[in-house]
Design a protein around this motif. Structure first.
Motif, PDB file in Angstrom:
ATOM      1  N   SER A 462     103.637  41.538 145.989  1.00 37.69           N
ATOM      2  CA  SER A 462     102.760  40.541 145.377  1.00 37.69           C
ATOM      3  C   SER A 462     102.296  40.997 144.001  1.00 37.69           C
ATOM      4  CB  SER A 462     101.565  40.241 146.289  1.00 37.69           C
ATOM      5  OG  SER A 462     100.704  41.350 146.419  1.00 37.69           O
ATOM      6  N   GLY A 463     102.012  42.290 143.836  1.00 36.78           N
ATOM      7  CA  GLY A 463     101.636  42.791 142.521  1.00 36.78           C
ATOM      8  C   GLY A 463     102.780  42.714 141.527  1.00 36.78           C
ATOM      9  N   LEU A 464     103.991  43.002 141.985  1.00 37.33           N
ATOM     10  CA  LEU A 464     105.160  42.890 141.122  1.00 37.33           C
ATOM     11  C   LEU A 464     105.325  41.459 140.634  1.00 37.33           C
ATOM     12  CD1 LEU A 464     108.524  44.623 141.496  1.00 37.33           C
ATOM     13  CD2 LEU A 464     108.571  42.143 141.655  1.00 37.33           C
ATOM     14  N   LEU A 465     105.145  40.486 141.533  1.00 37.68           N
ATOM     15  CA  LEU A 465     105.218  39.081 141.145  1.00 37.68           C
ATOM     16  C   LEU A 465     104.080  38.726 140.196  1.00 37.68           C
ATOM     17  CD1 LEU A 465     106.125  37.607 144.641  1.00 37.68           C
ATOM     18  CD2 LEU A 465     107.658  37.854 142.684  1.00 37.68           C
ATOM     19  N   GLY A 466     102.926  39.322 140.408  1.00 35.96           N
ATOM     20  CA  GLY A 466     101.807  39.085 139.496  1.00 35.96           C
ATOM     21  C   GLY A 466     102.111  39.533 138.086  1.00 35.96           C
ATOM     22  N   GLN A 467     102.791  40.672 137.937  1.00 34.55           N
ATOM     23  CA  GLN A 467     103.128  41.146 136.599  1.00 34.55           C
ATOM     24  C   GLN A 467     104.131  40.214 135.917  1.00 34.55           C
ATOM     25  OE1 GLN A 467     101.549  43.158 134.996  1.00 34.55           O
ATOM     26  NE2 GLN A 467     102.755  44.204 133.434  1.00 34.55           N
ATOM     27  N   ILE A 468     105.064  39.653 136.696  1.00 37.88           N
ATOM     28  CA  ILE A 468     105.965  38.646 136.138  1.00 37.88           C
ATOM     29  C   ILE A 468     105.154  37.481 135.587  1.00 37.88           C
ATOM     30  CG2 ILE A 468     107.755  36.956 136.705  1.00 37.88           C
ATOM     31  CD1 ILE A 468     108.782  38.932 138.816  1.00 37.88           C
ATOM     32  N   LEU A 469     104.200  37.011 136.364  1.00 34.58           N
ATOM     33  CA  LEU A 469     103.378  35.875 135.932  1.00 34.58           C
ATOM     34  C   LEU A 469     102.581  36.208 134.682  1.00 34.58           C
ATOM     35  CD1 LEU A 469     102.159  34.684 139.448  1.00 34.58           C
ATOM     36  CD2 LEU A 469     103.656  33.412 137.886  1.00 34.58           C
ATOM     37  N   TYR A 470     102.047  37.430 134.618  1.00 35.85           N
ATOM     38  CA  TYR A 470     101.291  37.828 133.424  1.00 35.85           C
ATOM     39  C   TYR A 470     102.153  37.726 132.170  1.00 35.85           C
ATOM     40  CZ  TYR A 470      96.864  39.755 135.233  1.00 35.85           C
ATOM     41  OH  TYR A 470      95.601  39.914 135.756  1.00 35.85           O
ATOM     42  N   LEU A 471     103.345  38.299 132.202  1.00 31.80           N
ATOM     43  CA  LEU A 471     104.172  38.340 130.999  1.00 31.80           C
ATOM     44  C   LEU A 471     104.799  36.983 130.697  1.00 31.80           C
ATOM     45  CD1 LEU A 471     105.893  41.843 131.162  1.00 31.80           C
ATOM     46  CD2 LEU A 471     103.727  41.176 130.121  1.00 31.80           C
ATOM     47  N   GLU A 472     105.198  36.264 131.726  1.00 29.93           N
ATOM     48  CA  GLU A 472     105.756  34.935 131.487  1.00 29.93           C
ATOM     49  C   GLU A 472     104.696  33.995 130.912  1.00 29.93           C
ATOM     50  OE1 GLU A 472     108.777  33.876 131.551  1.00 29.93           O
ATOM     51  OE2 GLU A 472     109.764  35.647 132.407  1.00 29.93           O
ATOM     52  N   ALA A 473     103.461  34.155 131.324  1.00 23.01           N
ATOM     53  CA  ALA A 473     102.390  33.344 130.745  1.00 23.01           C
ATOM     54  C   ALA A 473     102.265  33.610 129.252  1.00 23.01           C
ATOM     55  CB  ALA A 473     101.066  33.637 131.453  1.00 23.01           C
ATOM     56  N   GLU A 474     102.286  34.889 128.870  1.00 23.93           N
ATOM     57  CA  GLU A 474     102.206  35.233 127.444  1.00 23.93           C
ATOM     58  C   GLU A 474     103.377  34.635 126.676  1.00 23.93           C
ATOM     59  OE1 GLU A 474      99.703  36.799 126.002  1.00 23.93           O
ATOM     60  OE2 GLU A 474      98.619  37.345 127.831  1.00 23.93           O
ATOM     61  N   ALA A 475     104.561  34.660 127.284  1.00 20.90           N
ATOM     62  CA  ALA A 475     105.750  34.126 126.623  1.00 20.90           C
ATOM     63  C   ALA A 475     105.723  32.603 126.531  1.00 20.90           C
ATOM     64  CB  ALA A 475     107.010  34.579 127.359  1.00 20.90           C
ATOM     65  N   ALA A 476     104.871  31.976 127.319  1.00 23.60           N
ATOM     66  CA  ALA A 476     104.711  30.523 127.259  1.00 23.60           C
ATOM     67  C   ALA A 476     103.547  30.120 126.365  1.00 23.60           C
ATOM     68  CB  ALA A 476     104.507  29.961 128.663  1.00 23.60           C
ATOM     69  N   GLY A 477     102.862  31.103 125.784  1.00 24.96           N
ATOM     70  CA  GLY A 477     101.738  30.806 124.908  1.00 24.96           C
ATOM     71  C   GLY A 477     100.456  30.504 125.649  1.00 24.96           C
ATOM     72  N   ILE A 478     100.397  30.871 126.926  1.00 27.15           N
ATOM     73  CA  ILE A 478      99.175  30.691 127.706  1.00 27.15           C
ATOM     74  C   ILE A 478      98.743  32.064 128.214  1.00 27.15           C
ATOM     75  CG2 ILE A 478      99.613  28.288 128.287  1.00 27.15           C
ATOM     76  CD1 ILE A 478     100.700  29.206 130.992  1.00 27.15           C
ATOM     77  N   ARG A 479      97.982  32.115 129.264  1.00 22.16           N
ATOM     78  CA  ARG A 479      97.507  33.402 129.772  1.00 22.16           C
ATOM     79  C   ARG A 479      97.307  33.278 131.286  1.00 22.16           C
ATOM     80  NH1 ARG A 479      94.575  36.708 125.524  1.00 22.16           N
ATOM     81  NH2 ARG A 479      96.786  37.168 125.200  1.00 22.16           N
ATOM     82  N   GLY A 480      97.402  34.410 131.963  1.00 26.26           N
ATOM     83  CA  GLY A 480      97.225  34.414 133.411  1.00 26.26           C
ATOM     84  C   GLY A 480      96.167  35.405 133.831  1.00 26.26           C
ATOM     85  N   THR A 481      95.788  35.316 135.081  1.00 24.75           N
ATOM     86  CA  THR A 481      94.910  36.337 135.656  1.00 24.75           C
ATOM     87  C   THR A 481      95.078  36.348 137.168  1.00 24.75           C
ATOM     88  OG1 THR A 481      92.661  37.233 135.606  1.00 24.75           O
ATOM     89  CG2 THR A 481      92.854  34.886 135.971  1.00 24.75           C
ATOM     90  N   GLY A 482      95.094  37.550 137.728  1.00 20.86           N
ATOM     91  CA  GLY A 482      95.166  37.694 139.169  1.00 20.86           C
ATOM     92  C   GLY A 482      93.815  37.406 139.811  1.00 20.86           C
TER      93      GLY A 482
END
Length: 530
Positions: A462-482
């Protein structure tokens, strides 16, 4: 006597947040005695690494085809860059007199229980030995030396957890969060290695006792009693000129027979007012023995280019956890949403190239504002074989309407789900003001019954998937948080789950951030240039 499986299941049940009660934690926070976020060992020689902040030519989209990235030379400067992009500082934040560091690897509550070690047997790179990475100072502390004539040249990176750092704030639930952070750190390491044209292979067969020995964590006299480190993961670094011979733990035995150890861990807290023995108990129950080698061949899954194809190293350094979202922002473009979903599926790219096992986690999505998608509750299976089982387990009220997308995707319920998302995530607006939020649903009791230590592995995934979401969010011009705070059984109730076969382990949310202009952002390593 309670067996390991029952102990782990009981711990998980005991540490669930409920709508009418939260898991046990400290009644107040001793801010004057917050654990030092930077572990150091006194009595060790240090190895200076190159000045951090070097930008690489590799773009974020290049990481989708890691085999096409030209490997960087394997030297101490590039190794330092790997450690920085994995575990180093990304910035400092300041509000009034308060100042705190952010890092490239995210952490629950920014408490950073994860520690990183280097085991080097390559005399051309470093004096063979065990080294501890200090992110604040961006240097290595030499914990042990080996006879350079023993063993073949290789480089390993080990990860451990200081449970006390997390428990200081989160009490009994902290063991969960430490495991999340290990998954984040493994993914961060995999991404960073790919930026350099290198790769990480997880030595998943190693047992915890061996890891503790290799990293020096079993030297109890070197640690304060309540601040010891628990071994978690051990990886082998592969570069353009390193051997890909199969790992053999026996190869390390001659090295450690010659080891000379140095240093003692500095105290992190002056006192330990609250004690959480349940964490020590579950840690023992979830210890991993040596196991057979497991390797999962990942499929090749083409991805569309990200909308912001920035240099990967820059994107890694700019990653942040959003504190607030703009609930009235424009909808997320469908192409960005689809890229993010595809990035969560098993693929022959980082960080899955460092993962050895079949998917055990699926995604439950609360969609609020995504172009072309009606708001509602959705389901993204990461393993097609589980769909039939989950249709039987979920509420019979769900419609399971297939959505036209370049991946298998279902709408369960149409309509506004913002209030549900907020309530289930401990009443936090970040789950409802975003473009979408999600819960990670894991195949649970079957894994724990088979091997109790797989409990930790589910959180790592789940943490590994969270890191994907963090970086993909940045690449989409938005932001994420766990989101680690959610009402476990209430989530299961919404889904109609009647047993512990499936459990929600981690929540996440992505959207347009609202920046707090009262906070000042400072460079990560300006203190090293003074």
């Amino acid at each position: 006597m309670e067996n390991a499986t029952d102990a782990v299941l009981n711990y998980h049940q005991r540490t669930k947040h409920q709508l009418n009660a939260y898991a046990k934690g400290p009644e107040s926070l001793d801010w004057d005695d917050q654990p030092n976020p930077f572990r150091r060992f006194k009595g060790c020689e240090t190895v200076t690494l190159a000045t951090p902040g070097v930008e690489l030519d590799c773009l974020f989209a290049d990481l989708d085809k890691p085999e096409m990235i030209t490997p960087q030379p394997f030297n101490l400067d590039k190794l330092g860059l790997l450690l920085e992009l994995s575990f180093g500082l990304s910035a400092w934040k300041q509000f009034g007199p308060d100042r705190w560091a952010l890092r490239c690897n995210p952490s629950s509550g920014n408490l950073h229980p994860t520690e990183a070690y280097l085991v080097c047997t390559n005399a051309e790179l470093l004096q063979p030995g065990v080294y501890h990475y200090v992110s604040h100072d961006h240097h290595l502390e030499r914990r042990a030396t080996f006879d350079p004539s023993a063993g073949e040249p290789a480089c390993y990176i080990g990860l451990s957890s200081i449970h006390w750092r997390e428990a200081w704030k989160y009490g009994e639930r902290a063991f969960r969060y430490c495991q999340h952070d290990i998954g984040h750190a493994l993914a961060a390491l995999s991404y960073a290695a790919a930026c350099l044209g290198w790769s990480i292979k997880l030595i998943g067969e190693a047992g915890d006792a061996d890891l503790a020995h290799w990293l020096g964590l079993d030297r109890q006299e070197d640690f304060v009693a309540h601040e010891r480190e628990a071994p978690d993961l051990f990886c082998r670094l592969h570069t353009g000129n390193t051997s890909h011979n199969p790992f053999n733990a026996e190869q390390l035995a001659p090295l450690y027979a010659t080891a000379r150890w140095f240093g003692q861990a500095e105290r992190l807290s002056g006192r330990h007012f609250y004690r959480w023995p349940i964490i020590d108990e579950v840690a023992v129950s979830a210890e991993k023995p040596p196991t057979a080698v497991e390797r999962k061949e990942m499929p090749v899954l083409p991805l569309p280019a990200p909308s912001r194809n920035l240099p990967a190293s820059g994107l890694i350094r700019q990653r942040r956890s959003a504190q607030h979202f703009n609930g009235k922002a424009d909808s997320l473009p469908l192409a960005d949403f689809q890229r993010i979903m595809l990035a969560l599926l098993p693929n022959a790219k980082p960080p899955f190239t460092a993962w050895n096992w079949s998917p055990q986690i699926h995604m439950l999505l609360f969609v609020h504002r995504v172009d072309g998608l009606e708001p509602g509750l959705y389901f993204l299976p990461r393993e097609a074989r589980d769909v039939a089982t989950l249709k039987q387990a979920f509420s019979k009220d769900f419609i399971w309407q297939a959505v036209d997308a370049p991946f298998e995707f279902y709408r369960l319920v149409a309509g506004n789900v913002r209030q549900a998302a907020k309530t289930l995530s401990c009443h936090q607006p970040i789950a409802s003001d975003s473009a979408f939020s999600l819960g990670m649903l894991a195949r649970f009791s079957e894994n724990i019954a088979a091997k109790a230590w797989r409990y930790r592995r589910l959180f790592w995934e789940s943490g590994l998937l969270g890191q994907i979401l963090y970086l993909e969010a940045e690449a989409a011009g938005i932001r994420g948080t766990g989101i680690g705070c959610f009402f476990d059984d209430a989530v299961h109730g919404v889904l109609g789950l009647q047993d512990s076969n499936w459990q929600s382990l981690y929540h996440f949310t992505l959207g347009t951030p609202l920046d707090d202009r009262r906070l000042e952002t400072l460079p990560a390593y300006a203190h090293l240039l003074k």
